[in-house]
Design a protein around this motif. Structure first.
Motif, short mmCIF file in Angstrom:
data_model
loop_
_atom_site.label_atom_id
_atom_site.label_comp_id
_atom_site.label_asym_id
_atom_site.label_seq_id
_atom_site.Cartn_x
_atom_site.Cartn_y
_atom_site.Cartn_z
N ARG A 3 -3.61 -6.64 -8.39
CA ARG A 3 -3.97 -5.18 -8.94
C ARG A 3 -4.78 -5.31 -10.05
N ALA A 56 -8.46 -5.42 -0.12
CA ALA A 56 -7.41 -6.03 -0.85
C ALA A 56 -7.68 -7.02 -1.62
N ILE A 82 -4.03 0.95 -0.38
CA ILE A 82 -4.84 -0.12 0.03
C ILE A 82 -5.62 0.17 1.46
N THR A 124 -6.37 -10.40 -3.37
CA THR A 124 -5.06 -11.29 -3.23
C THR A 124 -5.27 -12.50 -3.84
N GLY A 177 0.71 -1.19 0.06
CA GLY A 177 0.08 -0.12 -0.04
C GLY A 177 0.78 1.30 0.01
N VAL A 227 -0.71 -9.86 -3.16
CA VAL A 227 -1.54 -8.78 -3.71
C VAL A 227 -1.91 -8.80 -5.18
#
Length: 549
Positions: A187, A177, A173, A179, A168, A185
């Motif tokens: 995106r 989140a 974040i 994941t 983050g 993590v």
């Protein structure tokens, strides 16, 4: 020197002499408050050699160097994390001990009478260990409350955190989140700034993840609102928005633009704890008393003068409508109220006379609520009740009088077809049952499971895995007189599962357990919650483990 100065000097000196004289009181002697105490024993761990090996399994023989041990060989007791070990031999300062069957990782200690000496750490191997494929080693910087698996195989994790695995720092974040199962993590979703103020406690989606729904305590998502504790996201993770007419845009023409607002126009006056999707609706559970919605088309017309010209203006007002709703509400997918759920004759039903602490939904849409209530919708309910798909009490649920006390958590396992409940209670349906039990799908007690005794605390969470083992956490110190500091794994019969209780203490609480197979096709679990130390390791609210079958 003047007479005046001499008089002052004499007066000061006289006062000093008087004070000095008054200080010559007789010196009194008092007894030593520590006299008569026990003298320290000439016994200690030898820090030069300590313990060999530093790790092992149950029944392994370990060599420990204890200076002065032979002198106390008939009195000495050796323990692994508080569990008594068999002393095989004591020769001089060399002590050989056997790792007890119930031993777990943590501090070793020796005890003579009521004097205890703590020694080195010892790692006990068992059928449970760290998952080597788990990526979230740093973890989340605050509590994780819930997680939801998307059709893509990825997870949405929500809570109070503002950073996840140090990702983050570059891109924010905030309380949510995306994941992998291993905690890495992702995106791909457009979550923006998430929830800046407040927290998220629950997440779910509609059919095929067409929309994602998040709930908790919030007034905006990605800095867009108004939101009242629940909102809808697109399949890409962005808050779902639309344009609406306001009073000014309806009456003032194109000069006045429309307003961009969330598609989901509904919410509650207090935080939401759980949400569930069923039959094109979202059922929310929490401590709220009102359903909230917003009206954007209210305003007023006014006139004003500009020079010699009288002009007409429009002013918008945001109006918040509220309808009494207690603890349980069903939203349509656009946030409007479904007044066919938990209603009777156009009026919402009473709900519980105490707090709802947890809830779970079965595949058929029936909702089971637990907490600190003795009545629900004016019917007797000992901390547990099941609702039909229309929100009315399901009288066929065979829990009888329920718990004498309150129930803190409930989880449902579709594989074993069992509910597992924890709480602070001493009986359930007039049967002596302590703090944890299993129920069958119809609500009757699973007699195969026998709860043990908890010492210095109680369980606050339990979840059964697909193989029948039960993960339990809480603030307890012992279970059936065996040291288990806040974490244990039970068999389907309620005993400590052999080989699965070798990990050290957990400091904190667990809120959710995820279960999958890892890359080695071994059973793995991910613990989510609010904990900072586990098995003598610093952790941050998430931990991946492997269980041998």
């Amino acid at each position: 020197m003047s007479v005046f100065k001499i008089k002052i000097w004499f007066t000061v000196c006289s006062l000093a002499l008087l004070l000095f004289a008054s200080c010559k009181d007789e010196v009194k002697e008092f007894e030593n408050p520590y006299s008569g105490g026990k003298l320290p024993l000439d016994l200690k761990f030898n820090t030069a050699s300590f313990i060999e090996p530093t790790q092992g399994s149950a029944n392994d023989v370990v060599t420990v160097s204890i200076i002065g041990a032979e002198k106390y060989k008939t009195q000495l007791h050796f323990q692994f994390s508080g569990e008594e070990a068999e002393i095989v031999s004591i020769v001089g300062d060399v002590v050989k001990v056997k790792v007890p069957a119930a031993g777990s990782s943590g501090s070793t200690s020796i005890q003579i009478g009521d004097q205890v000496f703590f020694g080195p750490q010892f790692k006990v191997f068992g059928k449970i260990s760290d998952d080597p494929y788990f990526k979230a080693k740093i973890g989340a910087n605050n509590t994780i409350y819930d997680a939801y698996k998307l059709k893509t195989g990825k997870y949405l994790m929500v809570g109070e955190f503002t950073d996840f695995n140090d990702k983050g720092i570059v891109l924010a974040i905030k309380k949510i989140a995306e994941t992998t199962y291993e905690g890495e993590v992702q995106r791909t979703l457009q979550l923006g700034t998430g929830v800046v103020s407040g927290y998220l406690s629950a997440v779910t989606s509609s059919t095929n993840d067409a929309n994602i729904f998040v709930a908790g305590n919030m007034s905006a998502f990605d800095l867009k609102g108004p939101v009242k504790n629940i909102t809808r996201l697109t399949s890409l993770g962005a808050i779902d928005l639309k344009q609406v007419d306001t009073y000014s845009s309806k009456n003032g023409g194109p000069t006045y633009p429309k307003l961009t607002v969330p598609v989901f126009n509904g919410g509650t006056d207090a935080p939401i704890k759980r949400i569930f999707h069923f039959n094109n609706g979202i059922i929310a559970v929490g401590g709220f008393k009102y359903y909230i919605s917003h009206r954007y088309d209210v305003g007023r017309t006014f006139t004003y003068t500009s020079g010699t010209t009288t002009l007409t203006g429009y002013r918008d007002s945001l109006v918040r409508d509220s309808i009494p709703i207690r603890q349980v509400v069903r939203f349509k997918l656009d946030g409007s109220l479904d007044n066919t759920y938990h209603f009777s004759g156009g009026t919402t039903l009473e709900g519980g006379n105490g707090n709802i602490l947890d809830a779970v939904m079965q595949a058929d849409g029936k909702l089971v609520l637990v907490g600190a209530f003795s009545k629900f919708d004016n019917k007797a309910a000992g901390g547990i009740v099941r609702l039909n798909t229309d929100g009315t009490v399901d009288d066929s649920f065979q829990v009888g009088k329920g718990a004498t006390g309150y129930i803190t958590s409930i989880n449902w396992n579709s594989t074993t077809q069992r509910f597992v409940l924890t709480g602070v209670f001493s009986s359930f349906n007039n049967r002596s049952i302590q703090n944890i039990l299993l129920l069958k799908a119809d609500g009757s007690i699973d007699d195969a499971f026998v709860s043990g005794n908890f010492d210095s605390g109680y369980p606050s969470f339990a979840q059964q895995l697909s193989n029948g083992l039960i993960v339990v956490s809480g603030n307890f110190k012992k279970y059936n007189n065996v040291r288990r500091g806040g974490f244990m794994i039970l068999s389907p019969q309620g005993s400590l599962a052999q080989g699965y209780n070798t990990l050290g203490e957990l400091t904190g609480t667990i809120n959710r357990v995820l279960e999958e197979r890892n890359k080695d096709n071994k059973r793995s679990i991910v613990l989510l919650g609010s904990f900072r130390k586990f098995d003598s390791q610093a952790v941050q609210n998430i931990k991946g483990l492997v269980l041998e079958d």
